[in-house]
Scaffold this motif. Structure first.
Motif, PDB file in Angstrom:
ATOM      1  N   LYS A  52      18.204   5.795  -8.874  1.00 23.15           N
ATOM      2  CA  LYS A  52      17.327   5.775  -7.647  1.00 23.15           C
ATOM      3  C   LYS A  52      16.278   7.010  -7.326  1.00 23.15           C
ATOM      4  N   LEU A  55      13.723   7.094 -10.240  1.00 22.41           N
ATOM      5  CA  LEU A  55      12.514   6.429  -9.817  1.00 22.41           C
ATOM      6  C   LEU A  55      11.673   6.628  -8.575  1.00 22.41           C
ATOM      7  N   ARG A  56      12.519   7.421  -7.738  1.00 27.82           N
ATOM      8  CA  ARG A  56      11.644   7.978  -6.611  1.00 27.82           C
ATOM      9  C   ARG A  56      10.576   9.136  -6.904  1.00 27.82           C
ATOM     10  N   LEU A  59       7.883   7.590  -8.969  1.00 31.53           N
ATOM     11  CA  LEU A  59       6.863   6.792  -8.039  1.00 31.53           C
ATOM     12  C   LEU A  59       6.078   7.920  -7.051  1.00 31.53           C
ATOM     13  N   PHE A  68       3.264  -5.020  -4.336  1.00 32.87           N
ATOM     14  CA  PHE A  68       4.595  -5.451  -3.941  1.00 32.87           C
ATOM     15  C   PHE A  68       4.726  -7.037  -3.956  1.00 32.87           C
ATOM     16  N   THR A  85      10.044  -6.134  -4.733  1.00 33.98           N
ATOM     17  CA  THR A  85       9.810  -5.505  -6.125  1.00 33.98           C
ATOM     18  C   THR A  85       8.289  -4.909  -6.111  1.00 33.98           C
ATOM     19  N   ALA A  86       8.200  -3.982  -6.805  1.00 31.57           N
ATOM     20  CA  ALA A  86       7.041  -2.784  -7.126  1.00 31.57           C
ATOM     21  C   ALA A  86       6.437  -3.125  -8.445  1.00 31.57           C
ATOM     22  N   ARG A  98       9.472  -2.954 -11.074  1.00 32.85           N
ATOM     23  CA  ARG A  98      10.901  -2.448 -10.465  1.00 32.85           C
ATOM     24  C   ARG A  98      11.519  -3.086  -9.165  1.00 32.85           C
ATOM     25  N   LEU A 100      12.962  -2.681  -6.089  1.00 33.05           N
ATOM     26  CA  LEU A 100      13.270  -1.491  -5.158  1.00 33.05           C
ATOM     27  C   LEU A 100      14.645  -1.824  -4.509  1.00 33.05           C
ATOM     28  N   ASN A 101      14.671  -2.882  -3.759  1.00 30.13           N
ATOM     29  CA  ASN A 101      15.663  -3.429  -2.908  1.00 30.13           C
ATOM     30  C   ASN A 101      16.106  -4.678  -3.069  1.00 30.13           C
ATOM     31  N   ILE A 122       9.767   0.193   2.312  1.00 25.86           N
ATOM     32  CA  ILE A 122       8.619   0.965   1.610  1.00 25.86           C
ATOM     33  C   ILE A 122       8.469   2.616   2.028  1.00 25.86           C
ATOM     34  N   TRP A 125      11.059   4.600   0.063  1.00 23.78           N
ATOM     35  CA  TRP A 125      10.696   4.689  -1.187  1.00 23.78           C
ATOM     36  C   TRP A 125       9.272   5.661  -1.203  1.00 23.78           C
TER      37      TRP A 125
END
Length: 452
Positions: A52, A55-56, A59, A68, A85-86, A98, A100-101, A122, A125
Protein backbone atom coordinates in the motif's frame (compact mmCIF):
# COMPACT_ATOMS: atom_id res chain seq x y z
CA UNK A 1 7.29 -16.22 1.63
CA UNK A 2 4.44 -18.12 3.28
CA UNK A 3 2.49 -14.85 3.65
CA UNK A 4 3.14 -13.98 0.01
CA UNK A 5 1.93 -17.42 -1.10
CA UNK A 6 -1.27 -17.04 0.94
CA UNK A 7 -1.96 -13.60 -0.55
CA UNK A 8 -1.05 -14.63 -4.10
CA UNK A 9 -3.14 -17.83 -4.19
CA UNK A 10 -5.91 -16.68 -1.79
CA UNK A 11 -5.25 -19.53 0.62
CA UNK A 12 -7.07 -19.64 3.95
CA UNK A 13 -4.98 -18.47 6.90
CA UNK A 14 -5.64 -21.80 8.61
CA UNK A 15 -3.40 -23.53 6.06
CA UNK A 16 -0.40 -22.87 8.36
CA UNK A 17 -2.02 -25.12 10.99
CA UNK A 18 -2.74 -28.08 8.69
CA UNK A 19 -1.14 -31.18 10.16
CA UNK A 20 0.16 -32.76 6.97
CA UNK A 21 1.59 -29.48 5.72
CA UNK A 22 3.47 -29.06 8.98
CA UNK A 23 4.77 -32.62 8.68
CA UNK A 24 6.07 -31.86 5.19
CA UNK A 25 7.78 -28.66 6.34
CA UNK A 26 9.37 -30.46 9.28
CA UNK A 27 10.62 -33.15 6.92
CA UNK A 28 12.22 -30.53 4.68
CA UNK A 29 13.74 -28.67 7.64
CA UNK A 30 13.55 -30.31 11.09
CA UNK A 31 14.37 -27.00 12.83
CA UNK A 32 11.46 -25.13 11.25
CA UNK A 33 9.34 -23.05 13.63
CA UNK A 34 5.64 -23.48 12.89
CA UNK A 35 3.41 -20.44 13.18
CA UNK A 36 -0.25 -19.98 14.01
CA UNK A 37 -2.88 -18.27 11.89
CA UNK A 38 -2.64 -15.14 14.05
CA UNK A 39 1.09 -14.89 13.39
CA UNK A 40 0.73 -15.33 9.65
CA UNK A 41 -2.08 -12.76 9.69
CA UNK A 42 0.35 -10.18 11.10
CA UNK A 43 2.82 -10.99 8.31
CA UNK A 44 0.06 -10.60 5.71
CA UNK A 45 -0.95 -7.24 7.15
CA UNK A 46 2.67 -6.07 7.14
CA UNK A 47 3.01 -7.10 3.49
CA UNK A 48 -0.26 -5.34 2.70
CA UNK A 49 0.99 -2.12 4.31
CA UNK A 50 4.25 -2.36 2.38
CA UNK A 51 2.45 -2.74 -0.93
CA UNK A 52 0.00 0.00 0.00
CA UNK A 53 2.85 2.40 0.82
CA UNK A 54 4.51 1.56 -2.50
CA UNK A 55 1.29 2.26 -4.42
CA UNK A 56 0.70 5.50 -2.50
CA UNK A 57 4.21 6.66 -3.39
CA UNK A 58 3.62 5.87 -7.08
CA UNK A 59 0.33 7.77 -7.04
CA UNK A 60 1.92 10.78 -5.33
CA UNK A 61 4.45 11.08 -8.19
CA UNK A 62 1.76 10.79 -10.83
CA UNK A 63 1.56 13.67 -13.35
CA UNK A 64 -1.77 12.66 -14.87
CA UNK A 65 -5.27 12.71 -13.45
CA UNK A 66 -7.03 9.56 -12.25
CA UNK A 67 -10.33 8.05 -13.38
CA UNK A 68 -12.25 6.09 -10.75
CA UNK A 69 -14.71 3.23 -10.89
CA UNK A 70 -17.09 2.77 -7.96
CA UNK A 71 -19.20 -0.33 -7.46
CA UNK A 72 -21.46 -1.46 -4.61
CA UNK A 73 -21.77 -5.18 -4.00
CA UNK A 74 -23.83 -7.31 -1.61
CA UNK A 75 -22.62 -10.67 -0.34
CA UNK A 76 -24.88 -13.69 0.17
CA UNK A 77 -25.07 -12.64 3.84
CA UNK A 78 -26.61 -9.29 2.74
CA UNK A 79 -23.55 -7.42 3.97
CA UNK A 80 -22.73 -4.52 1.66
CA UNK A 81 -19.28 -3.75 0.29
CA UNK A 82 -17.89 -0.92 -1.83
CA UNK A 83 -15.07 -1.23 -4.35
CA UNK A 84 -13.00 1.71 -5.55
CA UNK A 85 -10.70 1.23 -8.56
CA UNK A 86 -8.24 3.75 -10.02
CA UNK A 87 -7.39 3.91 -13.73
CA UNK A 88 -4.51 6.09 -14.85
CA UNK A 89 -1.59 6.46 -17.23
CA UNK A 90 1.69 6.42 -15.32
CA UNK A 91 4.71 8.62 -16.04
CA UNK A 92 6.03 5.98 -18.47
CA UNK A 93 2.78 6.14 -20.50
CA UNK A 94 1.57 2.72 -19.36
CA UNK A 95 -2.12 2.14 -18.68
CA UNK A 96 -2.66 1.03 -15.07
CA UNK A 97 -5.68 -0.14 -13.09
CA UNK A 98 -5.41 -0.66 -9.35
CA UNK A 99 -7.96 -1.76 -6.76
CA UNK A 100 -7.61 0.84 -4.02
CA UNK A 101 -10.27 -0.38 -1.61
CA UNK A 102 -12.67 -3.21 -0.99
CA UNK A 103 -14.42 -2.07 2.17
CA UNK A 104 -17.42 -3.14 4.20
CA UNK A 105 -20.07 -0.45 3.75
CA UNK A 106 -22.66 -0.47 6.53
CA UNK A 107 -26.19 0.90 6.04
CA UNK A 108 -27.69 3.35 5.32
CA UNK A 109 -26.51 3.24 1.72
CA UNK A 110 -28.05 6.43 0.38
CA UNK A 111 -26.35 8.55 -2.23
CA UNK A 112 -25.10 11.06 0.35
CA UNK A 113 -23.65 8.27 2.50
CA UNK A 114 -21.88 6.71 -0.48
CA UNK A 115 -20.44 10.11 -1.43
CA UNK A 116 -19.00 10.74 2.04
CA UNK A 117 -17.57 7.22 2.13
CA UNK A 118 -15.91 7.57 -1.30
CA UNK A 119 -14.49 11.01 -0.52
CA UNK A 120 -12.86 9.54 2.58
CA UNK A 121 -11.29 6.74 0.53
CA UNK A 122 -9.98 9.15 -2.12
CA UNK A 123 -8.48 11.44 0.53
CA UNK A 124 -6.89 8.41 2.20
CA UNK A 125 -4.87 7.87 -0.98
CA UNK A 126 -4.11 11.57 -1.42
CA UNK A 127 -5.86 11.76 -4.79
CA UNK A 128 -8.48 14.39 -4.05
CA UNK A 129 -6.65 16.90 -6.30
CA UNK A 130 -6.05 14.49 -9.21
CA UNK A 131 -9.56 13.27 -10.02
CA UNK A 132 -10.86 13.37 -13.58
CA UNK A 133 -13.99 11.19 -13.69
CA UNK A 134 -16.13 8.67 -11.83
CA UNK A 135 -17.72 5.68 -13.56
CA UNK A 136 -20.62 3.87 -11.90
CA UNK A 137 -23.87 2.13 -12.72
CA UNK A 138 -27.26 3.79 -13.27
CA UNK A 139 -28.77 3.26 -9.84
CA UNK A 140 -30.58 6.27 -8.43
CA UNK A 141 -28.35 6.38 -5.35
CA UNK A 142 -25.29 6.52 -7.60
CA UNK A 143 -26.65 9.56 -9.46
CA UNK A 144 -27.06 11.37 -6.13
CA UNK A 145 -23.58 10.24 -5.09
CA UNK A 146 -21.98 11.62 -8.26
CA UNK A 147 -23.61 15.05 -7.86
CA UNK A 148 -22.50 15.33 -4.24
CA UNK A 149 -19.05 13.91 -4.94
CA UNK A 150 -18.43 16.34 -7.80
CA UNK A 151 -19.24 19.27 -5.53
CA UNK A 152 -16.95 18.01 -2.75
CA UNK A 153 -14.00 17.25 -5.02
CA UNK A 154 -14.35 20.55 -6.86
CA UNK A 155 -13.73 22.33 -3.55
CA UNK A 156 -10.33 20.64 -3.21
CA UNK A 157 -9.23 21.54 -6.74
CA UNK A 158 -11.25 22.57 -9.81
CA UNK A 159 -12.23 19.60 -11.94
CA UNK A 160 -11.60 19.77 -15.71
CA UNK A 161 -14.18 22.13 -17.21
CA UNK A 162 -15.95 22.36 -13.85
CA UNK A 163 -16.67 18.64 -13.78
CA UNK A 164 -18.37 18.55 -17.17
CA UNK A 165 -16.88 15.12 -17.87
CA UNK A 166 -16.90 13.87 -14.30
CA UNK A 167 -19.81 11.41 -14.55
CA UNK A 168 -19.27 8.56 -17.02
CA UNK A 169 -21.95 5.89 -17.14
CA UNK A 170 -20.82 2.27 -17.34
CA UNK A 171 -21.20 1.06 -20.95
CA UNK A 172 -21.30 -2.59 -19.89
CA UNK A 173 -24.07 -1.88 -17.39
CA UNK A 174 -26.15 0.02 -19.94
CA UNK A 175 -25.66 -2.80 -22.44
CA UNK A 176 -26.85 -5.23 -19.78
CA UNK A 177 -30.00 -3.13 -19.23
CA UNK A 178 -30.65 -3.06 -22.97
CA UNK A 179 -30.39 -6.84 -23.34
CA UNK A 180 -32.37 -7.49 -20.15
CA UNK A 181 -35.27 -5.52 -21.61
CA UNK A 182 -35.22 -7.89 -24.57
CA UNK A 183 -35.08 -10.96 -22.35
CA UNK A 184 -38.31 -9.86 -20.66
CA UNK A 185 -40.22 -10.67 -23.88
CA UNK A 186 -38.33 -13.87 -24.57
CA UNK A 187 -40.00 -16.56 -26.66
CA UNK A 188 -41.76 -19.60 -25.15
CA UNK A 189 -39.26 -21.83 -26.96
CA UNK A 190 -36.46 -20.49 -24.76
CA UNK A 191 -38.57 -21.08 -21.65
CA UNK A 192 -39.06 -24.64 -22.88
CA UNK A 193 -35.28 -25.05 -23.13
CA UNK A 194 -34.89 -23.75 -19.58
CA UNK A 195 -37.43 -26.31 -18.35
CA UNK A 196 -35.62 -29.11 -20.22
CA UNK A 197 -32.26 -28.23 -18.66
CA UNK A 198 -33.75 -28.01 -15.17
CA UNK A 199 -35.54 -31.33 -15.68
CA UNK A 200 -32.38 -33.19 -16.71
CA UNK A 201 -30.17 -31.56 -14.08
CA UNK A 202 -32.67 -32.23 -11.31
CA UNK A 203 -31.91 -35.95 -11.05
CA UNK A 204 -28.73 -38.04 -11.13
CA UNK A 205 -30.54 -40.86 -12.91
CA UNK A 206 -31.73 -38.48 -15.67
CA UNK A 207 -28.21 -37.10 -15.99
CA UNK A 208 -26.90 -40.63 -16.52
CA UNK A 209 -29.53 -41.26 -19.19
CA UNK A 210 -28.62 -37.97 -20.89
CA UNK A 211 -24.89 -38.85 -20.86
CA UNK A 212 -25.76 -42.16 -22.54
CA UNK A 213 -27.80 -40.25 -25.14
CA UNK A 214 -24.80 -38.02 -25.84
CA UNK A 215 -22.63 -41.09 -26.46
CA UNK A 216 -25.25 -42.85 -28.60
CA UNK A 217 -26.05 -39.78 -30.72
CA UNK A 218 -22.34 -39.23 -31.41
CA UNK A 219 -22.77 -35.46 -31.25
CA UNK A 220 -19.86 -33.12 -30.56
CA UNK A 221 -21.23 -32.07 -27.18
CA UNK A 222 -18.62 -32.11 -24.40
CA UNK A 223 -19.25 -31.16 -20.80
CA UNK A 224 -22.55 -30.46 -19.10
CA UNK A 225 -25.68 -28.46 -19.74
CA UNK A 226 -25.75 -25.03 -18.15
CA UNK A 227 -28.60 -23.74 -15.98
CA UNK A 228 -29.18 -20.04 -16.58
CA UNK A 229 -29.73 -17.32 -14.00
CA UNK A 230 -32.71 -15.03 -14.82
CA UNK A 231 -30.82 -11.92 -13.62
CA UNK A 232 -27.83 -12.57 -15.90
CA UNK A 233 -28.74 -12.51 -19.56
CA UNK A 234 -25.38 -13.90 -20.72
CA UNK A 235 -26.07 -17.07 -18.73
CA UNK A 236 -29.20 -17.55 -20.87
CA UNK A 237 -27.09 -17.17 -23.99
CA UNK A 238 -24.58 -19.73 -22.71
CA UNK A 239 -27.44 -22.11 -21.84
CA UNK A 240 -28.84 -21.86 -25.38
CA UNK A 241 -25.40 -22.32 -26.90
CA UNK A 242 -24.82 -25.54 -24.93
CA UNK A 243 -28.28 -26.87 -25.71
CA UNK A 244 -27.80 -26.33 -29.46
CA UNK A 245 -24.54 -28.29 -29.27
CA UNK A 246 -26.45 -31.15 -27.58
CA UNK A 247 -29.46 -30.99 -29.91
CA UNK A 248 -29.24 -34.61 -31.13
CA UNK A 249 -28.79 -35.93 -27.59
CA UNK A 250 -31.83 -33.98 -26.34
CA UNK A 251 -33.99 -35.29 -29.18
CA UNK A 252 -32.91 -38.86 -28.34
CA UNK A 253 -33.54 -38.22 -24.62
CA UNK A 254 -37.10 -37.13 -25.45
CA UNK A 255 -37.79 -40.47 -27.15
CA UNK A 256 -36.45 -42.47 -24.16
CA UNK A 257 -37.95 -40.55 -21.22
CA UNK A 258 -41.74 -40.57 -21.63
CA UNK A 259 -42.14 -38.06 -18.78
CA UNK A 260 -40.07 -35.46 -20.63
CA UNK A 261 -42.55 -32.70 -21.54
CA UNK A 262 -40.04 -30.32 -23.08
CA UNK A 263 -39.52 -31.84 -26.52
CA UNK A 264 -38.94 -29.04 -29.05
CA UNK A 265 -40.34 -29.09 -32.56
CA UNK A 266 -38.21 -28.25 -35.60
CA UNK A 267 -39.69 -24.76 -35.71
CA UNK A 268 -38.89 -24.21 -32.02
CA UNK A 269 -35.31 -25.36 -32.56
CA UNK A 270 -34.98 -22.75 -35.31
CA UNK A 271 -36.26 -20.03 -32.98
CA UNK A 272 -33.77 -21.09 -30.29
CA UNK A 273 -30.94 -20.88 -32.83
CA UNK A 274 -32.14 -17.45 -34.00
CA UNK A 275 -32.20 -16.14 -30.41
CA UNK A 276 -28.76 -17.59 -29.67
CA UNK A 277 -27.25 -16.06 -32.81
CA UNK A 278 -28.92 -12.74 -31.99
CA UNK A 279 -27.42 -12.64 -28.49
CA UNK A 280 -23.92 -13.78 -29.45
CA UNK A 281 -22.62 -10.36 -30.64
CA UNK A 282 -23.90 -8.72 -27.45
CA UNK A 283 -21.92 -11.24 -25.41
CA UNK A 284 -18.75 -10.44 -27.38
CA UNK A 285 -19.25 -6.67 -27.05
CA UNK A 286 -19.90 -6.98 -23.31
CA UNK A 287 -16.59 -8.79 -22.89
CA UNK A 288 -14.81 -6.07 -24.87
CA UNK A 289 -16.36 -3.29 -22.80
CA UNK A 290 -15.46 -5.14 -19.59
CA UNK A 291 -11.76 -5.50 -20.47
CA UNK A 292 -9.24 -4.10 -18.01
CA UNK A 293 -5.89 -4.72 -19.76
CA UNK A 294 -6.49 -2.39 -22.71
CA UNK A 295 -8.17 0.99 -23.38
CA UNK A 296 -11.91 0.76 -23.94
CA UNK A 297 -13.00 4.38 -24.50
CA UNK A 298 -11.89 4.24 -28.14
CA UNK A 299 -14.15 1.19 -28.67
CA UNK A 300 -17.25 3.17 -27.75
CA UNK A 301 -18.42 4.56 -31.08
CA UNK A 302 -17.66 1.54 -33.31
CA UNK A 303 -19.42 -0.93 -31.03
CA UNK A 304 -22.33 1.34 -30.17
CA UNK A 305 -22.79 1.59 -33.93
CA UNK A 306 -22.63 -2.22 -34.18
CA UNK A 307 -25.25 -2.57 -31.43
CA UNK A 308 -27.58 -0.12 -33.16
CA UNK A 309 -27.19 -1.99 -36.44
CA UNK A 310 -27.96 -5.33 -34.75
CA UNK A 311 -31.12 -3.93 -33.18
CA UNK A 312 -32.34 -2.47 -36.47
CA UNK A 313 -31.74 -5.80 -38.23
CA UNK A 314 -33.52 -7.63 -35.41
CA UNK A 315 -36.43 -5.18 -35.58
CA UNK A 316 -36.94 -6.21 -39.22
CA UNK A 317 -36.33 -9.92 -38.63
CA UNK A 318 -38.69 -12.50 -40.09
CA UNK A 319 -39.15 -14.25 -36.72
CA UNK A 320 -41.74 -12.44 -34.52
CA UNK A 321 -39.95 -13.30 -31.26
CA UNK A 322 -36.74 -11.67 -32.52
CA UNK A 323 -38.74 -8.61 -33.59
CA UNK A 324 -40.28 -8.31 -30.11
CA UNK A 325 -36.89 -8.61 -28.40
CA UNK A 326 -35.23 -6.07 -30.71
CA UNK A 327 -38.12 -3.59 -30.37
CA UNK A 328 -37.93 -3.68 -26.57
CA UNK A 329 -34.15 -3.29 -26.71
CA UNK A 330 -34.38 -0.35 -29.14
CA UNK A 331 -36.55 1.56 -26.67
CA UNK A 332 -33.92 1.15 -23.96
CA UNK A 333 -31.11 1.93 -26.42
CA UNK A 334 -32.67 5.26 -27.41
CA UNK A 335 -33.25 6.11 -23.77
CA UNK A 336 -29.59 5.76 -22.76
CA UNK A 337 -27.86 6.92 -25.95
CA UNK A 338 -28.16 10.62 -25.10
CA UNK A 339 -26.83 10.02 -21.58
CA UNK A 340 -23.32 9.09 -22.72
CA UNK A 341 -20.59 11.60 -22.03
CA UNK A 342 -19.08 13.34 -25.06
CA UNK A 343 -15.66 12.69 -23.57
CA UNK A 344 -15.93 9.26 -25.21
CA UNK A 345 -16.30 11.05 -28.53
CA UNK A 346 -13.05 12.85 -27.75
CA UNK A 347 -11.40 9.45 -27.37
CA UNK A 348 -12.38 8.72 -30.97
CA UNK A 349 -10.80 11.98 -32.13
CA UNK A 350 -7.52 10.91 -30.52
CA UNK A 351 -7.59 7.49 -32.19
CA UNK A 352 -5.77 7.84 -35.55
CA UNK A 353 -7.84 4.99 -37.04
CA UNK A 354 -11.17 6.78 -36.56
CA UNK A 355 -11.07 10.51 -35.73
CA UNK A 356 -13.77 12.78 -37.14
CA UNK A 357 -14.81 10.39 -39.93
CA UNK A 358 -16.02 7.74 -37.47
CA UNK A 359 -18.00 10.25 -35.42
CA UNK A 360 -19.80 11.58 -38.48
CA UNK A 361 -20.47 8.06 -39.73
CA UNK A 362 -21.79 6.83 -36.37
CA UNK A 363 -24.00 9.84 -35.71
CA UNK A 364 -25.16 9.88 -39.33
CA UNK A 365 -26.81 6.50 -38.83
CA UNK A 366 -28.78 7.76 -35.84
CA UNK A 367 -29.64 11.40 -36.51
CA UNK A 368 -30.51 13.72 -39.39
CA UNK A 369 -27.74 15.81 -40.96
CA UNK A 370 -28.47 18.97 -38.97
CA UNK A 371 -28.31 17.11 -35.66
CA UNK A 372 -25.11 15.36 -36.76
CA UNK A 373 -23.37 18.68 -37.45
CA UNK A 374 -24.51 20.08 -34.12
CA UNK A 375 -23.17 17.11 -32.17
CA UNK A 376 -19.89 16.98 -34.11
CA UNK A 377 -19.40 20.68 -33.40
CA UNK A 378 -20.15 20.08 -29.72
CA UNK A 379 -17.54 17.31 -29.49
CA UNK A 380 -14.98 19.42 -31.35
CA UNK A 381 -15.50 22.45 -29.10
CA UNK A 382 -15.30 20.26 -26.00
CA UNK A 383 -12.05 18.74 -27.29
CA UNK A 384 -10.46 22.17 -27.83
CA UNK A 385 -11.71 23.40 -24.47
CA UNK A 386 -10.30 20.35 -22.68
CA UNK A 387 -6.98 20.69 -24.50
CA UNK A 388 -6.71 24.35 -23.47
CA UNK A 389 -7.52 23.39 -19.87
CA UNK A 390 -4.57 21.00 -19.71
CA UNK A 391 -2.36 23.39 -21.69
CA UNK A 392 -2.81 26.13 -19.09
CA UNK A 393 -2.96 23.86 -16.04
CA UNK A 394 -0.15 24.46 -13.48
CA UNK A 395 0.35 20.68 -13.17
CA UNK A 396 0.73 20.17 -16.90
CA UNK A 397 3.67 17.95 -17.73
CA UNK A 398 4.21 19.71 -21.08
CA UNK A 399 7.62 21.43 -21.47
CA UNK A 400 7.54 25.22 -20.95
CA UNK A 401 7.53 27.44 -24.01
CA UNK A 402 10.38 29.84 -24.65
CA UNK A 403 9.95 33.35 -23.23
CA UNK A 404 6.54 32.29 -21.91
CA UNK A 405 4.96 33.09 -25.27
CA UNK A 406 2.02 31.14 -26.55
CA UNK A 407 2.38 29.29 -29.84
CA UNK A 408 0.85 30.94 -32.85
CA UNK A 409 -2.39 29.56 -34.19
CA UNK A 410 -0.64 29.40 -37.59
CA UNK A 411 1.68 26.69 -36.28
CA UNK A 412 0.79 23.29 -34.92
CA UNK A 413 -1.69 24.40 -32.28
CA UNK A 414 -4.78 22.43 -31.37
CA UNK A 415 -7.01 24.03 -34.02
CA UNK A 416 -4.68 23.34 -36.92
CA UNK A 417 -4.01 19.82 -35.64
CA UNK A 418 -7.75 19.20 -35.39
CA UNK A 419 -8.32 20.26 -38.99
CA UNK A 420 -5.25 18.74 -40.64
CA UNK A 421 -5.61 15.23 -39.25
CA UNK A 422 -9.18 14.86 -40.45
CA UNK A 423 -10.32 13.23 -43.68
CA UNK A 424 -8.65 12.29 -45.97
CA UNK A 425 -5.50 12.10 -43.85
CA UNK A 426 -7.16 9.67 -41.40
CA UNK A 427 -7.18 6.89 -43.99
CA UNK A 428 -3.71 7.90 -45.24
CA UNK A 429 -2.32 7.54 -41.72
CA UNK A 430 -3.92 4.12 -41.30
CA UNK A 431 -2.63 3.02 -44.72
CA UNK A 432 0.92 4.15 -43.89
CA UNK A 433 0.82 2.37 -40.53
CA UNK A 434 -0.36 -0.86 -42.20
CA UNK A 435 2.36 -0.71 -44.88
CA UNK A 436 5.06 -0.08 -42.26
CA UNK A 437 3.79 -3.05 -40.23
CA UNK A 438 4.02 -5.37 -43.24
CA UNK A 439 7.53 -4.11 -44.07
CA UNK A 440 8.65 -4.62 -40.49
CA UNK A 441 7.26 -8.18 -40.39
CA UNK A 442 8.97 -8.97 -43.71
CA UNK A 443 12.40 -7.94 -42.42
CA UNK A 444 11.82 -9.76 -39.13
CA UNK A 445 11.24 -13.02 -41.04
CA UNK A 446 14.07 -12.30 -43.49
CA UNK A 447 16.70 -11.64 -40.84
CA UNK A 448 15.51 -14.38 -38.49
CA UNK A 449 14.69 -12.09 -35.57
CA UNK A 450 11.37 -13.72 -34.81
CA UNK A 451 12.48 -15.19 -31.48
CA UNK A 452 14.44 -12.20 -30.23
Amino acid sequence: MFAEAIMYHSYALSIVEHVKLREMLSYLQPKVRHVTRNTILRYCLLEHERLKSFLRECLSELNSRVCFTCDCWSACTSRGFLTLTAHFVDNNWNLKSRFLNFRYFPPPRRGVDISLFVVGLIKEWGLETKVFSMTCDNAGAMDVMVRRLKSDLHSFRPLPLNGRFFHVRCCAHILNLIVQSGMNVIDDSVLKVRGAVNYIAGSDSRLCVFDKCVADSQCNFIGKLRIDCPTRWNSTYLMLKRVIEAKEALILFGTIDLSFDYVLTDEEWKIVEYVCNFLEPFDCITKLFSGSDYPTANLYFPYILAIEKLLVLGHNHKVPSIQDMASAMLVKFEKYWSDYSIVLGIAILLDPRYKNVMIRSALGRLYISGEVERRVKEIREAFIELYNFYDTSPSSSLPPRENGKKQSSDGFGVNSLFEVRFFPFDFLFTFQFTILTYINNFFVRLLGFRNM
